[in-house]
Design an enzyme around this catalytic site. Sequence first.
Site, PDB file in Angstrom:
ATOM      1  N   ASP A 117       7.752  55.353  73.237  1.00  0.00           N
ATOM      2  CA  ASP A 117       6.072  55.429  72.993  1.00  0.00           C
ATOM      3  C   ASP A 117       6.045  56.806  72.255  1.00  0.00           C
ATOM      4  OD1 ASP A 117       3.140  54.768  73.281  1.00  0.00           O
ATOM      5  OD2 ASP A 117       3.313  56.868  73.471  1.00  0.00           O
TER       6      ASP A 117
ATOM      7  N   HIS B 282      -4.938  55.385  67.583  1.00  0.00           N
ATOM      8  CA  HIS B 282      -4.909  56.484  68.545  1.00  0.00           C
ATOM      9  C   HIS B 282      -6.109  56.563  69.410  1.00  0.00           C
ATOM     10  CE1 HIS B 282      -1.973  59.835  69.885  1.00  0.00           C
ATOM     11  NE2 HIS B 282      -2.735  59.532  70.705  1.00  0.00           N
TER      12      HIS B 282
HETATM   13  P1  NDP Z   1       2.830  62.234  82.345  1.00  0.00           P
HETATM   14  O1  NDP Z   1       1.682  61.942  83.393  1.00  0.00           O
HETATM   15  O2  NDP Z   1       4.102  61.397  82.025  1.00  0.00           O
HETATM   16  O3  NDP Z   1       3.374  63.448  82.911  1.00  0.00           O
HETATM   17  C1  NDP Z   1       4.356  64.296  82.390  1.00  0.00           C
HETATM   18  C2  NDP Z   1       4.799  65.433  83.233  1.00  0.00           C
HETATM   19  O4  NDP Z   1       5.305  65.233  84.185  1.00  0.00           O
HETATM   20  C3  NDP Z   1       5.722  66.657  82.637  1.00  0.00           C
HETATM   21  O5  NDP Z   1       5.151  67.739  82.703  1.00  0.00           O
HETATM   22  C4  NDP Z   1       6.776  66.345  83.111  1.00  0.00           C
HETATM   23  O6  NDP Z   1       7.882  67.433  83.180  1.00  0.00           O
HETATM   24  C5  NDP Z   1       6.419  65.932  84.636  1.00  0.00           C
HETATM   25  N1  NDP Z   1       7.493  64.924  84.923  1.00  0.00           N
HETATM   26  C6  NDP Z   1       8.069  63.632  84.701  1.00  0.00           C
HETATM   27  N2  NDP Z   1       8.800  63.110  85.469  1.00  0.00           N
HETATM   28  C7  NDP Z   1       8.805  64.029  86.561  1.00  0.00           C
HETATM   29  C8  NDP Z   1       9.761  63.705  87.637  1.00  0.00           C
HETATM   30  N3  NDP Z   1      10.455  62.665  87.941  1.00  0.00           N
HETATM   31  N4  NDP Z   1       9.600  65.005  88.452  1.00  0.00           N
HETATM   32  C9  NDP Z   1       8.857  65.944  88.187  1.00  0.00           C
HETATM   33  N5  NDP Z   1       8.064  66.148  87.014  1.00  0.00           N
HETATM   34  C10 NDP Z   1       8.261  64.755  86.178  1.00  0.00           C
HETATM   35  O7  NDP Z   1       2.036  62.749  81.136  1.00  0.00           O
HETATM   36  P2  NDP Z   1       2.186  62.643  79.505  1.00  0.00           P
HETATM   37  O8  NDP Z   1       0.587  63.066  79.010  1.00  0.00           O
HETATM   38  O9  NDP Z   1       3.205  62.969  78.790  1.00  0.00           O
HETATM   39  O10 NDP Z   1       1.934  60.900  79.313  1.00  0.00           O
HETATM   40  C11 NDP Z   1       2.947  60.035  79.077  1.00  0.00           C
HETATM   41  C12 NDP Z   1       2.925  59.296  77.522  1.00  0.00           C
HETATM   42  O11 NDP Z   1       1.665  58.791  77.545  1.00  0.00           O
HETATM   43  C13 NDP Z   1       3.282  60.447  76.646  1.00  0.00           C
HETATM   44  O12 NDP Z   1       4.446  61.253  76.742  1.00  0.00           O
HETATM   45  C14 NDP Z   1       2.640  59.853  75.542  1.00  0.00           C
HETATM   46  O13 NDP Z   1       3.711  59.048  75.005  1.00  0.00           O
HETATM   47  C15 NDP Z   1       1.469  58.848  75.928  1.00  0.00           C
HETATM   48  N6  NDP Z   1       0.259  59.660  75.579  1.00  0.00           N
HETATM   49  C16 NDP Z   1      -0.829  58.682  75.188  1.00  0.00           C
HETATM   50  C17 NDP Z   1      -2.305  59.519  74.953  1.00  0.00           C
HETATM   51  C18 NDP Z   1      -2.897  58.695  73.973  1.00  0.00           C
HETATM   52  O14 NDP Z   1      -3.895  59.127  73.617  1.00  0.00           O
HETATM   53  N7  NDP Z   1      -2.589  57.364  73.847  1.00  0.00           N
HETATM   54  C19 NDP Z   1      -2.345  60.694  75.545  1.00  0.00           C
HETATM   55  C20 NDP Z   1      -1.290  61.215  76.245  1.00  0.00           C
HETATM   56  C21 NDP Z   1      -0.086  60.754  76.384  1.00  0.00           C
HETATM   57  P3  NDP Z   1       9.149  67.570  82.282  1.00  0.00           P
HETATM   58  O15 NDP Z   1       9.053  66.750  81.150  1.00  0.00           O
HETATM   59  O16 NDP Z   1       9.364  69.112  82.202  1.00  0.00           O
HETATM   60  O17 NDP Z   1      10.185  66.777  83.204  1.00  0.00           O
END
Ligand code: NDP
Length: 269
Positions: free
Chosen positions: A43, A106
């Site tokens: 994504d 979006h």
């Molecule tokens: P998430 O809820 O996926 O959380 C991501 C966070 O969790 C990061 O800080 C990551 O840190 C941490 N994390 C992930 N896996 C682990 C683990 N196993 N243990 C500990 N920490 C962990 O948030 P997102 O906002 O990234 O949402 C997911 C996806 O959704 C986005 O990446 C994007 O593709 C999409 N999105 C879409 C939106 C929209 O408006 N349509 C808005 C926001 C997001 P680290 O990377 O340091 O591991």
Amino acid sequence: MISLKLSNGIEIPQIGFGTFEIPDDTAAEAVKTALEAGYRHIDTAAIYRNENGVGKGIKESGIPRNEIFLTSKLWNDDQGYDTALKAFDESLKKLGTDYLDLYLIHWPKAKNKESWKALEKLYKDGRVKSIGVSNFKEHHLDDLLTEAEIIPMINQVELHPQFPQKEIRKYCMEKGIIVEAWASLMQGQIFDKKIVIQIAEKHGKTVSQVGIRWAVQNGIVTIPKSTHIQRIKENLNVFDFELDQDDMLKMEELNKGIRIGRDPDKIDF
Ligand code: NDP
């Protein structure tokens, strides 16, 4: 990997790899790592400014393009008919591909309907295999559907145990729209939730795996993001346990109806 079927028969892997806030110059490595770990769904979005890196990662993985479900999104500034068609071309160019598996509006904006016409054209022309929206509430969908020829196949929204979005899930189910969750891990805020920690300990799994499993058992597509190889692998390893009724009830206690991200009716970007 379990897949869900969209209304047009296309299958979407239920767990994908999110790439929000992964910079362009490290996105290739992250995407390659995810694909090597077994993800087949990526994504991204034009506004993440990492489509070049995402495309590079897909190429370098050596995995055939048709085995990967690739999503990108139309940014707010490009809403409108001609502008959406142009933005789609730019996304394809950056991603180094000649089609997308899913293209989403979006955020809901005033020009939703014009943008949707453009997405319908791209779909009819076979340049995108499925089309949908993101961050749409019921009233945005109601309005879009007054003129839409094609019902969106996906609505990607903020969704996690603290904000489970029951109303929009019910609405989407009735219309045959699959719900996809962003922020399944509450953008990191899930990790200090006692209830989730206890459930994770009970099953010998991690907090992250419980959060992702909760989405999977609710029939939702989820796209956790991480830049750490162990976490990327861990987030996919959720098919060897099941949350029981008691766990699911306990997770309900986290439902506070509170978002982490922005309210789509109040965004100013
Ligand atoms: P998430 O809820 O996926 O959380 C991501 C966070 O969790 C990061 O800080 C990551 O840190 C941490 N994390 C992930 N896996 C682990 C683990 N196993 N243990 C500990 N920490 C962990 O948030 P997102 O906002 O990234 O949402 C997911 C996806 O959704 C986005 O990446 C994007 O593709 C999409 N999105 C879409 C939106 C929209 O408006 N349509 C808005 C926001 C997001 P680290 O990377 O340091 O591991």
